[in-house]
Motif scaffolding. Structure first.
Motif, PDB file in Angstrom:
ATOM      1  N   PRO A  77       9.016  16.474  -1.880  1.00  0.00           N
ATOM      2  CA  PRO A  77       7.619  16.919  -1.991  1.00  0.00           C
ATOM      3  C   PRO A  77       6.627  15.922  -1.404  1.00  0.00           C
ATOM      4  CG  PRO A  77       8.595  16.491  -4.162  1.00  0.00           C
ATOM      5  CD  PRO A  77       9.703  16.462  -3.180  1.00  0.00           C
ATOM      6  N   ILE A  78       6.917  14.624  -1.525  1.00  0.00           N
ATOM      7  CA  ILE A  78       5.997  13.644  -0.939  1.00  0.00           C
ATOM      8  C   ILE A  78       5.995  13.772   0.584  1.00  0.00           C
ATOM      9  CG2 ILE A  78       5.572  11.166  -0.612  1.00  0.00           C
ATOM     10  CD1 ILE A  78       6.507  10.759  -3.541  1.00  0.00           C
ATOM     11  N   LEU A  79       7.152  14.096   1.165  1.00  0.00           N
ATOM     12  CA  LEU A  79       7.197  14.302   2.617  1.00  0.00           C
ATOM     13  C   LEU A  79       6.342  15.495   3.036  1.00  0.00           C
ATOM     14  CD1 LEU A  79      10.967  13.593   3.410  1.00  0.00           C
ATOM     15  CD2 LEU A  79       8.992  12.263   4.211  1.00  0.00           C
ATOM     16  N   VAL A  80       6.324  16.558   2.213  1.00  0.00           N
ATOM     17  CA  VAL A  80       5.453  17.706   2.520  1.00  0.00           C
ATOM     18  C   VAL A  80       3.998  17.245   2.570  1.00  0.00           C
ATOM     19  CG1 VAL A  80       4.601  19.948   1.712  1.00  0.00           C
ATOM     20  CG2 VAL A  80       7.027  19.383   1.457  1.00  0.00           C
TER      21      VAL A  80
ATOM     22  N   GLU B  22       0.836  -1.204   0.000  1.00  0.00           N
ATOM     23  CA  GLU B  22       0.000   0.000   0.000  1.00  0.00           C
ATOM     24  C   GLU B  22       0.876   1.263   0.000  1.00  0.00           C
ATOM     25  OE1 GLU B  22      -3.298  -0.147   2.879  1.00  0.00           O
ATOM     26  OE2 GLU B  22      -3.045  -2.327   2.790  1.00  0.00           O
ATOM     27  N   LEU B  23       2.027   1.190   0.659  1.00  0.00           N
ATOM     28  CA  LEU B  23       2.952   2.330   0.598  1.00  0.00           C
ATOM     29  C   LEU B  23       3.365   2.595  -0.849  1.00  0.00           C
ATOM     30  CD1 LEU B  23       4.717   4.510   2.060  1.00  0.00           C
ATOM     31  CD2 LEU B  23       6.575   2.848   1.968  1.00  0.00           C
ATOM     32  N   GLU B  24       3.660   1.484  -1.570  1.00  0.00           N
ATOM     33  CA  GLU B  24       4.058   1.656  -2.978  1.00  0.00           C
ATOM     34  C   GLU B  24       2.991   2.417  -3.754  1.00  0.00           C
ATOM     35  OE1 GLU B  24       6.952   0.361  -4.343  1.00  0.00           O
ATOM     36  OE2 GLU B  24       7.623  -0.560  -2.465  1.00  0.00           O
ATOM     37  N   SER B  25       1.722   2.058  -3.538  1.00  0.00           N
ATOM     38  CA  SER B  25       0.690   2.745  -4.318  1.00  0.00           C
ATOM     39  C   SER B  25       0.472   4.163  -3.787  1.00  0.00           C
ATOM     40  CB  SER B  25      -0.613   1.936  -4.372  1.00  0.00           C
ATOM     41  OG  SER B  25      -1.205   1.897  -3.099  1.00  0.00           O
ATOM     42  N   TYR B  26       0.635   4.367  -2.470  1.00  0.00           N
ATOM     43  CA  TYR B  26       0.587   5.736  -1.918  1.00  0.00           C
ATOM     44  C   TYR B  26       1.655   6.609  -2.581  1.00  0.00           C
ATOM     45  CZ  TYR B  26       1.054   9.643   1.372  1.00  0.00           C
ATOM     46  OH  TYR B  26       1.134  10.900   1.914  1.00  0.00           O
ATOM     47  N   LEU B  27       2.876   6.068  -2.631  1.00  0.00           N
ATOM     48  CA  LEU B  27       3.981   6.839  -3.227  1.00  0.00           C
ATOM     49  C   LEU B  27       3.724   7.118  -4.701  1.00  0.00           C
ATOM     50  CD1 LEU B  27       7.140   5.132  -1.622  1.00  0.00           C
ATOM     51  CD2 LEU B  27       6.104   7.338  -1.021  1.00  0.00           C
ATOM     52  N   ALA B  28       3.218   6.111  -5.405  1.00  0.00           N
ATOM     53  CA  ALA B  28       2.964   6.295  -6.845  1.00  0.00           C
ATOM     54  C   ALA B  28       1.906   7.371  -7.076  1.00  0.00           C
ATOM     55  CB  ALA B  28       2.538   4.965  -7.470  1.00  0.00           C
ATOM     56  N   GLU B  29       0.841   7.347  -6.251  1.00  0.00           N
ATOM     57  CA  GLU B  29      -0.224   8.345  -6.421  1.00  0.00           C
ATOM     58  C   GLU B  29       0.268   9.760  -6.087  1.00  0.00           C
ATOM     59  OE1 GLU B  29      -3.601   5.226  -4.910  1.00  0.00           O
ATOM     60  OE2 GLU B  29      -3.658   7.235  -4.088  1.00  0.00           O
ATOM     61  N   ARG B  30       1.009   9.882  -4.982  1.00  0.00           N
ATOM     62  CA  ARG B  30       1.506  11.197  -4.588  1.00  0.00           C
ATOM     63  C   ARG B  30       2.545  11.715  -5.598  1.00  0.00           C
ATOM     64  NH1 ARG B  30      -2.189  10.219  -2.593  1.00  0.00           N
ATOM     65  NH2 ARG B  30      -2.960  10.440  -0.469  1.00  0.00           N
ATOM     66  N   ARG B  31       3.369  10.787  -6.096  1.00  0.00           N
ATOM     67  CA  ARG B  31       4.372  11.179  -7.089  1.00  0.00           C
ATOM     68  C   ARG B  31       3.686  11.735  -8.330  1.00  0.00           C
ATOM     69  NH1 ARG B  31       7.175   6.457  -7.475  1.00  0.00           N
ATOM     70  NH2 ARG B  31       8.528   6.932  -5.707  1.00  0.00           N
ATOM     71  N   GLN B  32       2.574  11.125  -8.714  1.00  0.00           N
ATOM     72  CA  GLN B  32       1.806  11.588  -9.871  1.00  0.00           C
ATOM     73  C   GLN B  32       1.253  13.001  -9.647  1.00  0.00           C
ATOM     74  OE1 GLN B  32       1.648  10.168 -12.718  1.00  0.00           O
ATOM     75  NE2 GLN B  32       0.196  11.623 -13.653  1.00  0.00           N
TER      76      GLN B  32
END
Lengths: 297, 297
Positions: free
Chosen positions: A52-55, A5-15
């Motif tokens: 930016p994902i950390l923000v 789920e982290l992977e998909s969280y990161l992918a969505e936020r990166r997008q």
């Protein structure tokens, strides 16, 4: 939330971040085109968008939606990118490659790379001041002040100065900690604080986010030092062994690889515990601590 | 107000600015000292402080006291100084002297000069976001946005890019106007607008200040071009004839010295008329237009 789920969280936020970066950067054919092309070249060079994902994750941890935080997320990535462009210049680290591609000045020349860096730094503050009206302007001014301080002569730039001066000098843990906590740590800490401040964190939440940022930032730089020794060009995009050849002040040079790994592990465990103290909305931050520890590039 | 009164107005405002700059710059022994020393070296190099005084004079023209405008005045001078440090670097204009003294990189080396410039640019936005609470935060955010845009890739930096590209190329008036209106004009225009915005100008007053800034900025750069040909090192602190030797795009290269003088005179007359339209509190702006026309350094 599991690791998948982290992977998909990161992918969505990166997008979200990629789209916001593209919206906030003038198109590459904007006059004068050469400097805008150089800005695009370095900004869209396959970065992980960790900052930016950390923000976003920090703001979400205290109950904000990610969207209003996107200008701040772009601002930190602009500043990170400018610092890489200037750091790679011949007068500084003189690096030919970054993320597996020729550095900005190798493609556009030194003058344009210098100016593209200046322009990204400037744009960071322009974009930050365009934050939507749903966020009170006092918060935006506080975020501006903190971002500028974290990037300034007693933050990121101070770290670069001491890093350069330390080259070829005897390495002390005190000096390595100063360099890491400023050159890398200062901006990462600011990411967490910006997300918190703009997301409406209380002072106690902000203190937890700050300590999380400090632990994660140092862990991130230690793993970076280790990857310079043990990493694979195909994954890091950087030539290995460069730090040692230059006599750079690094954790492995100070403590050896194994003790450095252990230190990074402790810091990530600490970051994870701080994220848990923030509650369930901080789960991405908790898992990100493990992600940093396992990173290969 | 007579010309002698302008002299004392300028001396008093310059004093306010000097004190504010010293308050807002970290002391030269701040760690790491070398970068703070370099920032001091370039910032306190005998500049005329024209830009910060324009911020104050614009605010005063619309009824503000000068004191609340001092952070903005410092911010524009930090940005002006950073742009000179970077412009002098070997990768850019490669200048050895500035205001009669060795340039920043001749004293501190290229890397520290680069970082000192970066730090001054960053500090500009930190200081601007510390404006006293007597000014509404929305105004400060608008000022931040305008200052960043004026200094960015479509403002000052854009002007520097086109200026470099134009070296040794055939000179057209269109290109010279672009360079002057961006490299110099953009920040000078922003000084007037910042003073107006923070000082509480109405939109009509702001439009007059903007046009004044545009006229004065272009006049200032044309007189700079002329001084490069006719000026005296003891007054300009710069080696003369440099522009021509480099094939720089200048007004005299385009129109000759006499027609350039006439253009500068027309622009200063226009600026004077715009200042008169702003009313009696804009008298210093009116006299400043004459001051720019007569300047020798």
């Amino acid at each position: 939330m599991k690791t998948t789920e982290l992977e998909s969280y990161l992918a969505e936020r990166r997008q979200l971040v990629q789209e916001a970066l593209a919206r906030n950067l003038p198109p590459p054919d904007t006059y004068p085109p050469v400097v805008h092309q150089a800005m695009h070249y370095s900004l869209f060079a396959g970065g992980k968008r960790l900052r930016p994902i950390l923000v976003l994750a920090a703001g979400e941890a205290v109950g904000s939606q990610p969207e209003p935080l996107l200008p701040a997320a772009c601002a930190v990535e602009f500043i990170h990118t400018y610092s890489l462009i200037h750091d790679d210049l011949p007068a500084m680290d003189n690096d030919d490659y970054r993320r597996g591609r020729p550095t900005c000045h190798k493609v556009y020349g030194e003058a344009i790379a210098l100016l593209a860096g200046d322009a990204l730094l400037t744009l960071a503050f322009e974009v930050l001041s365009r934050i939507p009206a749903t966020i009170p302007p006092e918060r935006i001014l506080r975020a501006t002040r903190e971002l500028a301080a974290s990037a300034g002569s007693q933050g990121l730039i101070g770290g670069q100065v001491v890093d350069m001066e330390a080259e070829g000098q005897p390495v002390t843990l005190e000096k390595v900690n100063y360099i890491h906590n400023h050159k890398t740590g200062s901006l990462i800490r600011a990411c967490l604080r910006l997300g918190g401040i703009l997301g409406g964190a209380g002072e106690e939440q902000l203190a937890l986010l700050t300590r999380y940022g400090e632990a994660l930032g140092l862990a991130f730089q230690i793993t970076d030092d280790i990857l310079d020794i043990t990493g694979d060009f195909s994954q890091t995009g950087k030539q290995g062994g460069v730090d040692a050849a230059r006599g750079k002040a690094t954790y492995p040079a100070c403590l050896g690889v194994e003790a450095s790994r252990q230190k990074a592990g402790e810091l990530c465990a600490e970051a994870g515990a701080l994220a848990r103290a923030l509650g369930p909305a901080a789960e991405p931050l908790e898992l990100l601590a493990g992600f940093v520890l396992r990173r290969q590039g």
